[in-house]
Design a protein around this motif. Structure first.
Motif, PDB file in Angstrom:
ATOM      1  N   LYS A 457     106.443  99.594  44.736  1.00 32.05           N
ATOM      2  CA  LYS A 457     106.255  98.333  44.034  1.00 32.05           C
ATOM      3  C   LYS A 457     107.449  97.952  43.157  1.00 32.05           C
ATOM      4  CE  LYS A 457     102.144  98.086  45.768  1.00 32.05           C
ATOM      5  NZ  LYS A 457     101.880  97.151  46.898  1.00 32.05           N
ATOM      6  N   GLU A 458     108.376  98.885  42.946  1.00 30.32           N
ATOM      7  CA  GLU A 458     109.505  98.624  42.041  1.00 30.32           C
ATOM      8  C   GLU A 458     110.360  97.475  42.555  1.00 30.32           C
ATOM      9  OE1 GLU A 458     111.673 102.229  40.882  1.00 30.32           O
ATOM     10  OE2 GLU A 458     110.088 103.346  41.909  1.00 30.32           O
ATOM     11  N   GLU A 459     110.716  96.568  41.660  1.00 26.74           N
ATOM     12  CA  GLU A 459     111.559  95.434  42.027  1.00 26.74           C
ATOM     13  C   GLU A 459     113.011  95.871  42.182  1.00 26.74           C
ATOM     14  OE1 GLU A 459     110.927  92.256  42.814  1.00 26.74           O
ATOM     15  OE2 GLU A 459     108.799  92.787  42.798  1.00 26.74           O
ATOM     16  N   ASN A 460     113.493  96.790  41.359  1.00 28.94           N
ATOM     17  CA  ASN A 460     114.880  97.272  41.418  1.00 28.94           C
ATOM     18  C   ASN A 460     114.849  98.790  41.619  1.00 28.94           C
ATOM     19  OD1 ASN A 460     116.289  94.722  40.837  1.00 28.94           O
ATOM     20  ND2 ASN A 460     115.251  94.887  38.855  1.00 28.94           N
ATOM     21  N   HIS A 461     114.735  99.164  42.856  1.00 30.30           N
ATOM     22  CA  HIS A 461     114.551 100.574  43.208  1.00 30.30           C
ATOM     23  C   HIS A 461     115.857 101.334  43.053  1.00 30.30           C
ATOM     24  CE1 HIS A 461     113.214 104.103  45.516  1.00 30.30           C
ATOM     25  NE2 HIS A 461     111.976 103.661  45.291  1.00 30.30           N
ATOM     26  N   LYS A 462     115.727 102.586  42.656  1.00 32.27           N
ATOM     27  CA  LYS A 462     116.930 103.411  42.422  1.00 32.27           C
ATOM     28  C   LYS A 462     117.699 103.667  43.721  1.00 32.27           C
ATOM     29  CE  LYS A 462     114.382 107.781  42.838  1.00 32.27           C
ATOM     30  NZ  LYS A 462     114.084 109.085  42.194  1.00 32.27           N
ATOM     31  N   ASP A 463     116.988 103.771  44.839  1.00 34.28           N
ATOM     32  CA  ASP A 463     117.687 104.002  46.105  1.00 34.28           C
ATOM     33  C   ASP A 463     118.396 102.754  46.607  1.00 34.28           C
ATOM     34  OD1 ASP A 463     117.136 106.790  46.716  1.00 34.28           O
ATOM     35  OD2 ASP A 463     115.035 106.194  46.896  1.00 34.28           O
ATOM     36  N   CYS A 464     118.167 101.648  45.972  1.00 30.56           N
ATOM     37  CA  CYS A 464     118.899 100.414  46.275  1.00 30.56           C
ATOM     38  C   CYS A 464     119.870 100.110  45.140  1.00 30.56           C
ATOM     39  CB  CYS A 464     117.928  99.248  46.495  1.00 30.56           C
ATOM     40  SG  CYS A 464     116.816  99.490  47.890  1.00 30.56           S
ATOM     41  N   ASP A 465     120.332 101.165  44.476  1.00 33.00           N
ATOM     42  CA  ASP A 465     121.308 101.062  43.398  1.00 33.00           C
ATOM     43  C   ASP A 465     120.790 100.198  42.250  1.00 33.00           C
ATOM     44  OD1 ASP A 465     123.711 101.876  42.306  1.00 33.00           O
ATOM     45  OD2 ASP A 465     124.838 100.160  43.104  1.00 33.00           O
ATOM     46  N   GLY A 466     119.454 100.104  42.153  1.00 30.46           N
ATOM     47  CA  GLY A 466     118.865  99.298  41.102  1.00 30.46           C
ATOM     48  C   GLY A 466     119.081  97.813  41.273  1.00 30.46           C
ATOM     49  N   LYS A 469     114.851  95.811  46.246  1.00 31.25           N
ATOM     50  CA  LYS A 469     113.601  96.525  46.460  1.00 31.25           C
ATOM     51  C   LYS A 469     113.533  97.019  47.894  1.00 31.25           C
ATOM     52  CE  LYS A 469     111.132  92.135  47.175  1.00 31.25           C
ATOM     53  NZ  LYS A 469     110.000  91.317  46.698  1.00 31.25           N
ATOM     54  N   VAL A 470     112.625  97.975  48.119  1.00 24.30           N
ATOM     55  CA  VAL A 470     112.512  98.632  49.424  1.00 24.30           C
ATOM     56  C   VAL A 470     111.486  97.882  50.274  1.00 24.30           C
ATOM     57  CG1 VAL A 470     111.878 100.739  50.630  1.00 24.30           C
ATOM     58  CG2 VAL A 470     113.152 100.861  48.470  1.00 24.30           C
ATOM     59  N   LYS A 471     111.876  97.584  51.508  1.00 21.02           N
ATOM     60  CA  LYS A 471     110.983  96.989  52.494  1.00 21.02           C
ATOM     61  C   LYS A 471     111.095  97.773  53.791  1.00 21.02           C
ATOM     62  CE  LYS A 471     110.645  92.193  50.899  1.00 21.02           C
ATOM     63  NZ  LYS A 471     110.827  90.769  51.278  1.00 21.02           N
ATOM     64  N   CYS A 472     110.013  98.495  54.110  1.00 21.37           N
ATOM     65  CA  CYS A 472     109.963  99.282  55.345  1.00 21.37           C
ATOM     66  C   CYS A 472     111.152 100.220  55.466  1.00 21.37           C
ATOM     67  CB  CYS A 472     109.859  98.369  56.561  1.00 21.37           C
ATOM     68  SG  CYS A 472     108.177  97.789  56.853  1.00 21.37           S
ATOM     69  N   GLY A 473     111.523 100.860  54.384  1.00 23.45           N
ATOM     70  CA  GLY A 473     112.573 101.865  54.405  1.00 23.45           C
ATOM     71  C   GLY A 473     113.968 101.320  54.246  1.00 23.45           C
ATOM     72  N   MET A 474     114.145  99.997  54.165  1.00 23.57           N
ATOM     73  CA  MET A 474     115.465  99.388  54.026  1.00 23.57           C
ATOM     74  C   MET A 474     115.516  98.590  52.730  1.00 23.57           C
ATOM     75  SD  MET A 474     116.208  98.104  57.932  1.00 23.57           S
ATOM     76  CE  MET A 474     114.751  97.091  57.995  1.00 23.57           C
ATOM     77  N   CYS A 475     116.724  98.466  52.205  1.00 23.86           N
ATOM     78  CA  CYS A 475     116.907  97.746  50.951  1.00 23.86           C
ATOM     79  C   CYS A 475     116.994  96.246  51.178  1.00 23.86           C
ATOM     80  CB  CYS A 475     118.176  98.226  50.240  1.00 23.86           C
ATOM     81  SG  CYS A 475     118.018  99.857  49.504  1.00 23.86           S
ATOM     82  N   SER A 476     116.213  95.501  50.406  1.00 28.18           N
ATOM     83  CA  SER A 476     116.310  94.048  50.379  1.00 28.18           C
ATOM     84  C   SER A 476     116.962  93.691  49.059  1.00 28.18           C
ATOM     85  CB  SER A 476     114.921  93.419  50.492  1.00 28.18           C
ATOM     86  OG  SER A 476     114.999  92.022  50.375  1.00 28.18           O
ATOM     87  N   LYS A 485     122.846  99.886  50.774  1.00 30.99           N
ATOM     88  CA  LYS A 485     122.204 100.333  49.535  1.00 30.99           C
ATOM     89  C   LYS A 485     122.456  99.340  48.387  1.00 30.99           C
ATOM     90  CE  LYS A 485     120.803 104.236  51.345  1.00 30.99           C
ATOM     91  NZ  LYS A 485     119.366 104.513  51.544  1.00 30.99           N
ATOM     92  N   CYS A 486     122.765  98.087  48.735  1.00 31.56           N
ATOM     93  CA  CYS A 486     123.054  97.034  47.747  1.00 31.56           C
ATOM     94  C   CYS A 486     124.239  97.423  46.860  1.00 31.56           C
ATOM     95  CB  CYS A 486     121.826  96.749  46.882  1.00 31.56           C
ATOM     96  SG  CYS A 486     120.349  96.302  47.829  1.00 31.56           S
ATOM     97  N   GLU A 487     125.176  98.175  47.449  1.00 31.96           N
ATOM     98  CA  GLU A 487     126.280  98.710  46.657  1.00 31.96           C
ATOM     99  C   GLU A 487     127.421  97.720  46.496  1.00 31.96           C
ATOM    100  OE1 GLU A 487     126.973 100.080  50.950  1.00 31.96           O
ATOM    101  OE2 GLU A 487     125.314  99.599  49.599  1.00 31.96           O
ATOM    102  N   CYS A 488     127.392  96.626  47.203  1.00 29.54           N
ATOM    103  CA  CYS A 488     128.503  95.674  47.157  1.00 29.54           C
ATOM    104  C   CYS A 488     128.112  94.459  46.327  1.00 29.54           C
ATOM    105  CB  CYS A 488     128.884  95.238  48.565  1.00 29.54           C
ATOM    106  SG  CYS A 488     130.183  93.997  48.614  1.00 29.54           S
ATOM    107  N   ALA A 489     128.861  94.239  45.243  1.00 24.42           N
ATOM    108  CA  ALA A 489     128.636  93.064  44.393  1.00 24.42           C
ATOM    109  C   ALA A 489     129.596  91.972  44.830  1.00 24.42           C
ATOM    110  CB  ALA A 489     128.855  93.423  42.938  1.00 24.42           C
ATOM    111  N   ILE A 490     129.059  90.924  45.375  1.00 29.80           N
ATOM    112  CA  ILE A 490     129.946  89.872  45.894  1.00 29.80           C
ATOM    113  C   ILE A 490     130.353  88.914  44.779  1.00 29.80           C
ATOM    114  CG2 ILE A 490     128.972  90.025  48.205  1.00 29.80           C
ATOM    115  CD1 ILE A 490     127.337  87.553  47.635  1.00 29.80           C
ATOM    116  N   GLY A 491     129.664  88.951  43.646  1.00 28.06           N
ATOM    117  CA  GLY A 491     130.048  88.110  42.514  1.00 28.06           C
ATOM    118  C   GLY A 491     130.067  86.646  42.874  1.00 28.06           C
TER     119      GLY A 491
END
Length: 770
Positions: A457-466, A469-476, A485-491
């Motif tokens: 239920k977490e909106e900013n999951h730790k496995d998605c670099d905060g 959120k997780v949807k079916c095992g993948m980061c949205s 892993k949402c690691e790229c900040a496009i700014g």
């Protein structure tokens, strides 16, 4: 597994799947769910290894469990069948509400694409079910005796109907044809009385007339039928399909009941007009399958074309009407062909005076009611329905279910199998039911293609670099962040421009072999353990050409889809040892200098032929192309004479000879119109020749000027002399002709003595001369 399965089906487009995966996770799951009905999805975090595609989450249960997946982590939507209305079947028609003959009445299906779902459908014809019979009669002149018979058979018709059901009703209608030429005589007198002169009782011409709505009153039926009179038209086919169409679509006028077996009994002794025949009368408007009845007459008969057989069949099926064609023997084959195109119809043969029509109707009704045919109306796209009859002799599964010899009160069942081949965007519905029966099953259908994972239920999951959120095992990822892993900040950068950097020549992102992370391709790993590489993941070392089932023949290394061969090997698959033994000509050159030796065989330049590239059948002969150079080299004349050595350097060797070797030499005419003879031979190389040139040219002799001038003068003089002789002859002939005419005139003259007196002016005596 998913990519391996798709490769033979989709070819090069298979690799696009990985791009779609990263662009939309819902699409990823939809693809997995619909590619194979037995494929499943892993919905846990960190399932994929570094560089591995998310498509690896889609596989069979056995393969996923082998990789250590727990059953609770595997997402595999199943079909869901919900029966929303299942009222029990009625035993007879004598109930307050409408009798129920089909169950269930409504179902809701949620299907996984490609996975069929089967359910059971029951049908039982109730005893005493109402029957509406509409007697539709051809009143053209040839049916005169049949009309007399039907006027006497009203009571028998009602009696037969009462034998079928206690709730029977009968209606009556008649037809002839369109009242326009060439179908009907349009003379005003003939329109009023289209029958023969001797016929006293004849009604005016008409197309279709509804005479009597459905009634239980025998007296009303007999009275209205007794009023009918014969009519007529010109041609043999009748407006039969016009009449059937109006009887089918004008339900409120005819009086069809909502819950009844609807029958049209059509009696005729002739064929029928169909769509397109109206053009003979200039009627171009197609039939629109709507009701046009005013004062019980079809008002658009002369304005609208006849309907097609398909239109009639569609409206009969839509309105649950079963036609019985009661026709004369000569028309039996015609109407049997028509019956094949109209589901749930029967054909019977009338006697000459139609007295057997009651028995015919009874027999046809029994055949119709004993055959139950279950089918469906229009299906949504990419949906299939098959029926398996569960009755003796029911036959194999198909797009219709048929049970024969079914008696009233017998229960028959069908297994109905519904399959959705693709995901459906919204809920759709369709109807299933027996032909000719109002009772229908409503099927509401949707597909299960959406994500149904048990996500955190977490909106900013730790496995998605905060940052997602997780949807079916993948980061949205949240807005402004991308990556596995949402690691790229496009700014402030535009995500589309970052993705464009991952596309080669505006093609597919990372060639479909990697993830675009912050504008840089992170390439996937391959099944063999190696990874894709290159700026756009365009390279890999496992798909080079094979020889003897070995990559690069085992004699080289695969580098970015191209074989780099060991020093002693060559070929696209390093399949050949380097050697030019079979490429050397008797003179020792390789491929005559007009090709390269590849895999010990000559690969000639365009036009030249193997084995040694000696001949070029399609090339222009050097006898023609080198003629000017031969003139230049041998005699220093011609257009190349000023720069002969440079222009004609392709002829490396030449010599002037007294005689040429045996054989047919080449020849060319020089600027002095002399023939130069030579022999030319191609040496090794593409444009390299040697030539032998004959020293002596063959020149034409100069003309004798004096002889020509003298001859010309003599000729002119001779011609002048001849002209003078001709003129002299013409004058001579004319003189001879005049002299002969003078002589003839002289011979014709008569001579007599003439006396001449001369007077002397001086008074002396006169003189007389005879």
């Amino acid at each position: 597994f998913l990519l391996n399965y798709l490769t033979p089906l989709l070819g090069a487009s298979t690799m696009h799947l990985a791009v779609y995966v990263k662009q939309c996770m819902q699409t990823e799951l939809r693809i997995c769910m619909k590619v194979l009905s037995h494929s499943m999805w892993v919905g846990v975090l960190n399932f994929t290894k570094p560089g591995e595609q998310e498509a690896a989450r889609c596989d069979t249960r056995a393969q996923l469990e082998e990789r250590g997946c727990m059953g609770k982590d595997i997402v595999s939507p199943l079909n869901i069948l919900t029966v929303t209305k299942n009222t029990a079947l009625s035993t007879n028609a004598f109930v307050k509400d409408e009798p129920i003959q089909l169950r269930p009445q409504e179902v809701n299906l949620k299907l996984r694409p490609g996975l069929p779902r089967t359910f059971k459908l029951d049908f039982r014809r109730v005893e005493g079910y109402p029957v509406d019979l509409y007697y539709l009669m051809d009143l053209s002149y040839s049916m005169e005796d049949d009309l007399r018979s039907i006027k006497t058979l009203g009571n028998e018709l009602f009696k037969a109907l009462q034998g079928i059901t206690k709730q029977g009703r009968i209606g009556f209608g008649s037809f002839v044809d369109k009242t326009v030429l060439p179908f009907t005589n349009t003379n005003p007198e003939k329109l009023k009385k289209p029958c023969e002169e001797k016929e006293l009782f004849c009604q005016p011409a008409f197309g279709y007339r509804h005479v009597l709505s459905m009634t239980e009153n025998k007296a009303d039926f007999n009275r209205e039928v007794d009023k009918q009179r014969i009519s007529g038209n010109l041609d043999s086919p009748e407006g039969t399909l016009d009449a059937i169409m109006q009887a089918a679509v004008c339900g409120d006028r005819i009086g069809w009941r909502n819950s009844s077996t609807r029958l049209i009994v059509l009696t005729t002794d002739d064929g029928f007009h169909m769509a397109g025949d109206g053009k003979l009368a200039g009627i171009l408007e197609p039939n629109d399958e709507r009701c046009y009845m005013d004062n019980k007459l079809y008002t658009k008969s002369n304005d609208m074309d006849y309907p097609s057989v398909g239109q009639v069949a569609s409206q009969l099926e839509k309105n649950n009407i079963q036609p019985i064609f009661a026709v004369t023997k000569n028309m039996e084959n015609v109407y049997r062909e028509l019956s094949r195109m109209i589901p749930k119809s029967e054909v019977g043969v009338l006697s000459e005076d139609s007295k057997n029509v009651v028995e015919l109707i009874q027999a046809a009704y029994n055949r119709l009611s004993s055959k139950v045919t279950v089918t469906h109306d229009a299906l949504p796209d990419n949906v299939r329905v098959t029926y398996t009859p569960l009755c003796p002799g029911g036959g194999p599964a198909g797009d219709k279910g048929v049970c024969d010899n079914v008696k009233v009160g017998d229960l028959v069942s069908f297994n109905v199998t519904v399959t959705a081949d693709e995901c459906i965007d919204r809920e759709r519905s369709f109807l299933i039911g027996p032909l000719g029966i109002k009772d229908k099953l409503k099927v509401s259908l949707s597909t299960r293609c959406e994500c149904e994972c048990d996500d955190p239920k977490e909106e900013n999951h730790k496995d998605c670099d905060g940052k997602g959120k997780v949807k079916c095992g993948m980061c949205s990822c949240n807005a402004g962040f991308v990556g596995q892993k949402c690691e790229c900040a496009i700014g402030e950068k535009d995500e589309s421009s970052l993705r464009a950097a991952c596309r080669k020549d505006n093609g597919t992102e990372c060639e479909g072999r990697g993830d675009c992370v912050c504008g840089i391709c992170q390439c996937y790993a391959q099944q063999g353990g190696s990874t894709y590489y290159g700026t756009h993941c365009e390279c890999e070392n496992e798909s080079c050409e094979k020889f003897q089932n070995k990559l690069c023949g085992g004699n080289g290394k695969c580098r970015c889809k191209i074989c780099e061969c060991n020093p002693e090997y060559e070929g696209t698959a390093c399949q050949c040892k380097k050697s030019d033994e079979q490429c050397r000509t008797p003179s020792g050159s390789v491929c005559s200098g007009r090709g390269t030796c590849q895999c010990n065989q000559c690969k000639c330049i365009e036009g030249y032929q193997r084995p040694y590239c000696l001949t070029c059948p399609a090339c222009q002969t050097p006898c023609i192309t080198k003629g000017k150079c031969i003139e230049c080299l041998g005699f220093q004349t011609g257009p190349f004479s000023k720069n002969c050595s440079q222009t004609c350097k392709s002829i490396n060797e030449f010599e002037m000879v007294e005689t040429l070797p045996p054989g047919k030499p080449c020849d060319v005419r020089d600027v002095e119109n002399c023939r130069v003879f030579f022999i030319i031979k191609q040496l090794d190389g593409e444009d390299n020749y040697s030539a032998q040139i004959l020293k002596t040219r063959e020149c034409p002799e100069l003309p004798n000027i004096y002889a020509i001038i003298g001859g010309s003068i003599a000729g002119v003089a001779l011609i002048g002399l001849l002209i003078l002789l001709i003129i002299k002859a013409i004058l001579y002939m004319r003189d001879v002709k005049e002299f002969r005419r003078f002589e003839n005139e002289q011979k014709k003259g008569k001579w007599s003595p003439v006396t001449v007196s001369i007077s002397n002016p001086f008074g002396e005596g006169d003189c007389k001369y005879a």
